[in-house]
Motif scaffolding. Structure first.
Motif, mmCIF file in Angstrom:
data_model
loop_
_atom_site.group_PDB
_atom_site.id
_atom_site.type_symbol
_atom_site.label_atom_id
_atom_site.label_comp_id
_atom_site.label_asym_id
_atom_site.label_seq_id
_atom_site.Cartn_x
_atom_site.Cartn_y
_atom_site.Cartn_z
ATOM 1 N N ASP A 114 72.876 70.789 -64.258
ATOM 2 C CA ASP A 114 73.818 71.540 -65.083
ATOM 3 C C ASP A 114 74.510 72.654 -64.317
ATOM 4 N N ARG A 118 78.542 73.091 -63.977
ATOM 5 C CA ARG A 118 79.253 74.338 -64.266
ATOM 6 C C ARG A 118 80.197 74.713 -63.130
ATOM 7 N N HIS A 140 71.470 68.912 -69.513
ATOM 8 C CA HIS A 140 71.933 69.099 -70.882
ATOM 9 C C HIS A 140 73.400 68.706 -71.022
ATOM 10 N N SER A 141 74.140 68.701 -69.948
ATOM 11 C CA SER A 141 75.569 68.402 -69.994
ATOM 12 C C SER A 141 75.809 66.920 -70.253
ATOM 13 N N ASP A 170 80.945 67.804 -73.022
ATOM 14 C CA ASP A 170 80.582 69.212 -72.878
ATOM 15 C C ASP A 170 79.801 69.471 -71.599
ATOM 16 N N MET A 172 77.073 71.970 -70.397
ATOM 17 C CA MET A 172 76.088 72.880 -70.971
ATOM 18 C C MET A 172 75.144 73.370 -69.869
ATOM 19 N N ASP A 173 74.554 74.524 -70.089
ATOM 20 C CA ASP A 173 73.510 75.010 -69.187
ATOM 21 C C ASP A 173 72.610 75.952 -69.983
ATOM 22 N N ALA A 186 70.629 77.648 -74.722
ATOM 23 C CA ALA A 186 71.698 76.794 -74.201
ATOM 24 C C ALA A 186 73.052 77.402 -74.509
ATOM 25 N N ARG A 187 73.998 77.175 -73.604
ATOM 26 C CA ARG A 187 75.338 77.701 -73.777
ATOM 27 C C ARG A 187 76.354 76.679 -73.277
ATOM 28 N N ARG A 188 77.455 76.591 -74.014
ATOM 29 C CA ARG A 188 78.535 75.682 -73.613
ATOM 30 C C ARG A 188 79.492 76.427 -72.693
#
Length: 376
Positions: A114, A118, A140-141, A170, A172-173, A186-188
């Motif tokens: 992830d 990013r 998670h992405s 998306d 995500m990380d 978790a955050r987008r």
């Protein structure tokens, strides 16, 4: 040639086997605990799916273990476009993305987790198609293949010229510090375009059969929404029933076998010839809305010579909105789309993957190539 940009995060996944729940900033500790790098091996698994396609692709990559090493090991044709620091950093990933984009790549392939996604997302243009090889601890992405080999098989479809759907996924990380303490945050961070597995599932069905009328309405609604987002553009409306559906939805008169010009959803000129069209649009921001000929696959050069090389160059490849139902694409039986502008160099420039709008927020990637270029 299908142009693939390749970036590997050689530190990705180091922390997983030694229970560090991530690799960000943990490479030295992971190695001290006996962790073995995995990103290169997983990239090899993916690229092994391209073993029989060397004559159809070109890799553009990064020096050392960020790509060059694997390309050499697999005897893939490649060019090294960026030299990273030693050890490589996130800045190297972001800088490499910019350098590879300059090469005109069709797709950016990257291996990591992830954090790598990013970094790629931060540097990649929104229009770039990307695909991730899962090599990190946490994935998670939604931009990664389910397995390295699965990623490679999907990539092989593109290299072979098979149409593949585009979708936004998306990035995500999670907060690794919090994760190590047992808390998931978790955050987008954005989204990127990825190729989806194409099954040609119809966007609209009536008794199991695609309804052209409903699909054309979907396509028209998509185009009108795009027009509203680009209200300062002039729109060249090409010939054919697919484009006619857009004009009907706009409640504008349409020249079925001609070319019309629209601005801010108003009809400016009808049935323009090449010279008149160019005089209207030169030095202006414009988009070309066009369809292809079913069964033949020609975009230019069959019944729309008003779209001269001069006009096409003034518009630019990136400003072409190509429309077609999936039924029309299926009628090509896997053959690529064709262009016949009467300028061979322009035909070559128009080649490669092109997005085709096939419904409301529904696109597929289809290859544009002429036989003389395929033989090279």
């Amino acid at each position: 040639m299908f142009k693939i940009g390749l970036i590997i995060n050689p530190l990705a996944g180091l922390g997983g086997s030694v229970a560090l729940k991530g690799s960000d900033g943990m490479a030295e500790q992971a190695r001290a605990l006996g962790a073995e790098p995995r990103a290169l091996a997983r990239t090899q698994l993916a690229l092994a799916e391209l073993a029989d396609l060397n004559d159809r692709l070109m890799m553009f990559t990064v020096g050392g273990d960020m790509g060059e090493t694997v390309c050499r090991q697999l005897n893939l044709p490649f060019e090294t476009c960026y030299q990273p620091a030693s050890p490589s950093t996130a800045d190297d990933t972001r800088n490499a993305v910019a350098r590879l984009v300059e090469q005109g790549i069709d797709l950016l392939l990257f291996a990591g987790g992830d954090g790598t996604a990013r970094d790629v997302c931060a540097a990649a243009p929104e229009s770039l198609c990307v695909l991730g090889i899962p090599a990190g601890v946490k994935i998670h992405s939604g931009v990664y293949g389910v397995t390295p080999a699965g990623t490679g098989r999907l990539l092989a479809k593109l290299v072979r010229g098979e149409p593949v759907s585009l979708m936004a996924a998306d990035v995500m990380d999670i907060d690794e510090v919090a994760f190590r303490e047992g808390r998931v945050r978790a955050r987008r961070y954005g989204e990127m375009l990825i190729p989806g597995e194409l099954s040609y599932v119809q966007a609209v069905k009536v008794s199991g059969v695609e309804s052209d009328e409903l699909v054309l309405t979907d396509i028209a609604d998509d185009i009108i929404e795009r027009m509203q987002e680009h209200d300062d553009c002039y729109y060249i409306m090409g010939s054919g029933s697919t484009v006619a559906a857009v004009m009907e939805r706009l409640e504008l008169d349409n020249t079925l076998l001609g070319v019309d010009l629209v601005y801010q959803q108003r009809l400016l000129a009808s049935d323009l010839d090449a010279r008149g069209l160019y005089q209207h649009i030169r030095d202006k921001k414009c988009k070309l809305v066009i369809t292809l000929i079913g069964g033949q696959g020609h975009i230019f050069g069959r019944g729309n010579q008003q779209l001269s090389p001069e006009v096409i160059k003034a518009v630019g490849r990136d400003n072409i909105w190509l429309l077609a139902t999936k039924t029309k694409l299926n009628s090509l039986q896997g053959r690529p789309l064709r262009v016949d502008t009467n300028e061979p160099e322009l035909d070559r420039e128009l080649g490669g993957l092109m997005r085709v709008i096939t419904g409301y927020h529904d696109e597929v990637l289809v290859r544009v190539a002429n036989p003389e270029d395929e033989a090279q």
